[in-house]
Design an enzyme around this catalytic site. Structure first.
Site, PDB file in Angstrom:
ATOM      1  N   GLU A 117       0.795  -1.377   0.040  1.00 21.70           N
ATOM      2  CA  GLU A 117       0.160  -0.024  -0.051  1.00 21.70           C
ATOM      3  C   GLU A 117       0.958   1.298  -0.155  1.00 21.70           C
ATOM      4  OE1 GLU A 117      -2.864  -0.163   3.309  1.00 21.70           O
ATOM      5  OE2 GLU A 117      -3.901  -1.667   2.308  1.00 21.70           O
ATOM      6  N   GLU A 126      -5.733  -8.459   0.911  1.00 19.59           N
ATOM      7  CA  GLU A 126      -6.194  -8.237   2.209  1.00 19.59           C
ATOM      8  C   GLU A 126      -7.872  -7.665   1.813  1.00 19.59           C
ATOM      9  OE1 GLU A 126      -4.573  -4.945   4.353  1.00 19.59           O
ATOM     10  OE2 GLU A 126      -2.377  -5.696   4.120  1.00 19.59           O
TER      11      GLU A 126
HETATM   12  C1  GBH Z   1      -4.484  -2.178   5.519  1.00 18.80           C
HETATM   13  O1  GBH Z   1      -4.511  -0.720   5.430  1.00 18.80           O
HETATM   14  C2  GBH Z   1      -2.993  -2.399   5.764  1.00 18.80           C
HETATM   15  O2  GBH Z   1      -2.449  -2.874   4.797  1.00 18.80           O
HETATM   16  C3  GBH Z   1      -3.127  -3.297   7.131  1.00 18.80           C
HETATM   17  O3  GBH Z   1      -1.857  -3.171   7.817  1.00 18.80           O
HETATM   18  C4  GBH Z   1      -4.083  -2.765   8.203  1.00 18.80           C
HETATM   19  O4  GBH Z   1      -3.992  -3.313   9.437  1.00 18.80           O
HETATM   20  C5  GBH Z   1      -5.308  -3.021   7.292  1.00 18.80           C
HETATM   21  O5  GBH Z   1      -5.432  -2.596   6.239  1.00 18.80           O
HETATM   22  C6  GBH Z   1      -6.730  -2.484   8.427  1.00 18.80           C
HETATM   23  O6  GBH Z   1      -6.821  -1.083   8.441  1.00 18.80           O
HETATM   24  O7  GBH Z   1      -6.901   7.462   9.890  1.00 18.80           O
HETATM   25  O8  GBH Z   1      -8.969   8.023   9.027  1.00 18.80           O
HETATM   26  O9  GBH Z   1      -7.114   8.551   7.817  1.00 18.80           O
HETATM   27  C7  GBH Z   1      -5.809  -0.298   5.056  1.00 18.80           C
HETATM   28  C8  GBH Z   1      -6.117   1.205   4.381  1.00 18.80           C
HETATM   29  C9  GBH Z   1      -5.526   3.315   5.072  1.00 18.80           C
HETATM   30  C10 GBH Z   1      -7.371   2.216   6.119  1.00 18.80           C
HETATM   31  C11 GBH Z   1      -5.453   4.201   6.172  1.00 18.80           C
HETATM   32  C12 GBH Z   1      -7.136   3.260   7.231  1.00 18.80           C
HETATM   33  C13 GBH Z   1      -6.606   5.452   7.788  1.00 18.80           C
HETATM   34  C14 GBH Z   1      -7.819   6.257   7.639  1.00 18.80           C
HETATM   35  N1  GBH Z   1      -5.932   2.065   5.467  1.00 18.80           N
HETATM   36  N2  GBH Z   1      -6.883   4.432   6.696  1.00 18.80           N
HETATM   37  S1  GBH Z   1      -7.670   7.677   8.743  1.00 18.80           S
END
Ligand code: GBH
Length: 445
Positions: free
Chosen positions: A172, A352
């Site tokens: 990612e 994922e």
């Molecule tokens: C994945 O990211 C990751 O690869 C993994 O490590 C993680 O545990 C899993 O998903 C579950 O989240 O804080 O409101 O700005 C998923 C994409 C990008 C989703 C960052 C959450 C934060 C939003 N993620 N996003 S915010």
């Protein structure tokens, strides 16, 4: 249990791979052992105010010590494939120089243990735990770090050789860009849009250089791991259509296009403007490096975006415990079919997809995560429809095998098929794990 529908109602193709995913910093713990150096996530999580409850990955699910038990859980589930990540600072404490043999040995034991149990390893080279020393040298804003990544990748390819059939480069890149450098909720906690998109370029370069190192020194297949989001216009206006298209550029094409077509999306470049550090940071030959042919594309899907004419993302579907996640299984179908349509029939793996639920250990020793069962069933069904429509999807990894350190949300969000009692480190298969075992055994729903 009424979880099992009639057997064979939705059968996946023979040989379809069922798996689960984790990442190093989220599960391993053992932050100071066997010569492991510090990563930017150590620094970030130990900084007051950065993570919920001040949680860190110092202990996490203690997988570094309990990996054999966790391998047995995977075997009990019947997994075909296990996706994990390798911690760069375990392999090179400062991100450069001679490898740390004890760090490599851990992954060798893990990979051997997978093979002993008939489970295919899928290794991600970088899941966000950049060595702190490289951050001190500029982090992903520094082009040099992409070259350091290629050196690290080569060490890992040589050490694990042909024992890992599938490699993933950067997990990612968008999340590093957006959360690390735009929103600042992830390490290194910056809020600097101009830096962010240069970071995107250097992450792409790191990917491409690692692919080149793999062709020279590696075995098995290799590809990128991208989190993708369908972007739907919220109404029929041309403004909403335009906003959804540009959002798609920033969420999807900025990551897909350089790697799979050798070009940055022009609408995004135009939007960033000619003075952006991304545009100024692209050197001759970079896009050829970045677009070196890959063997497969790993897709991670959690949530769609629904955009009004101002480009504001508006809620449309029910959210999960994670406020950013809207539950929309059709989005899985839409993103898989779109990728195949727009980028050709490249082999796909879902690396994922999952849901956090507020799980508790019941008095009877069970964990009833019925919502996770429903979520996975609906998303598996959407993936099945995509396969029926001709999408070359070869495997599917649930996020996550274990409850773990969910980054800035700490241990509050439980994403696992397996419950972890962090007081005792006891593992308990949740209802979803028992259900998933049946799905795997039936190769379908
Ligand atoms: C994945 O990211 C990751 O690869 C993994 O490590 C993680 O545990 C899993 O998903 C579950 O989240 O804080 O409101 O700005 C998923 C994409 C990008 C989703 C960052 C959450 C934060 C939003 N993620 N996003 S915010």
């Amino acid at each position: 249990r009424t979880d099992a529908p009639p057997a064979g109602a939705l059968r996946f193709p023979p040989g379809f791979g069922w798996g689960a995913a984790t990442s190093a910093y989220q599960i391993e713990g053992a932050a100071k052992e066997d010569g492991r150096g510090e990563s930017i996530w150590d620094t970030f999580s130990r900084t007051p105010g950065r993570t919920r409850n001040g949680d860190t990955g110092d202990v996490a699910a203690d997988h570094y010590h309990r990996y054999a038990e966790d391998l047995d859980l995977m075997r009990d589930l019947g997994l075909h494939s296990y996706r994990f990540s390798i911690s760069w600072p375990r392999v090179q404490a400062d991100g450069t120089g001679a490898p740390n043999q004890r760090g490599l040995d851990f992954y060798r034991r893990l990979v051997d243990g997978l093979h002993e149990r008939g489970i295919a390893p899928m290794a991600t080279l970088f899941h966000w735990d950049l060595p702190q020393a490289l951050q001190d040298a500029g982090g992903w804003e520094s082009r040099d770090v992409a070259h350091r990544f290629a050196d690290y990748a080569e060490i890992v390819f040589r050490a694990l050789g042909d024992r890992v059939p599938v490699w993933l480069t950067v997990n990612e890149p968008k999340t590093v860009v957006q959360n690390g450098y735009l929103v600042g909720h992830h390490a290194p906690g910056r809020q600097d849009p101009d830096a962010a998109y240069l970071v995107a370029h250097h992450l792409h370069l790191a990917h491409g250089l690692a692919v080149a190192a793999h062709r020279a020194t590696g075995a098995g297949r290799i590809g990128p791991a991208l989190n993708l989001h369908p972007c739907y216009p919220a109404d029929d206006s041309p403004e909403a259509a335009r906003a959804a298209r540009l959002h798609d550029g920033y969420e999807n094409r900025l990551y897909l296009d350089p790697i799979l077509t050798g070009r940055y999306p022009q609408d995004v470049l135009d939007d960033l403007g000619p003075d952006s550090r991304l545009v100024r940071g692209i050197r001759d030959g970079d896009l050829a490096t970045i677009s070196a042919p890959v063997d497969l594309l790993a897709v991670q899907y959690y949530t769609p975006y629904y955009l009004d004419g101002d480009g504001t993302s508006i809620p449309r579907w029910p959210t999960s415990q994670a406020p950013w996640q809207q539950i929309h299984p059709d989005g899985m179908y839409d993103i898989l079919t779109r990728v195949t349509r727009d980028y050709g029939p490249i082999p796909l793996t879902v690396t994922e997809n999952g849901l956090p639920t507020p799980d508790t250990l019941g008095a009877d020793g069970t964990v009833d995560d019925a919502r996770r069962v429903a979520f996975l069933r609906d998303h598996f069904a959407a993936a099945h429809r995509a396969v029926a429509a001709g999408v070359p999807l070869e495997s599917y990894h649930v996020w996550s095998l274990l409850d773990n350190f969910e980054w800035d949300a700490g241990y509050d969000e439980r994403w696992g098929l397996v419950y972890v009692d962090y007081q005792t480190q006891q593992r308990v298969l949740k209802r979803s794990a028992h259900w998933y075992r049946q799905v795997i055994a039936a190769n379908g729903l």
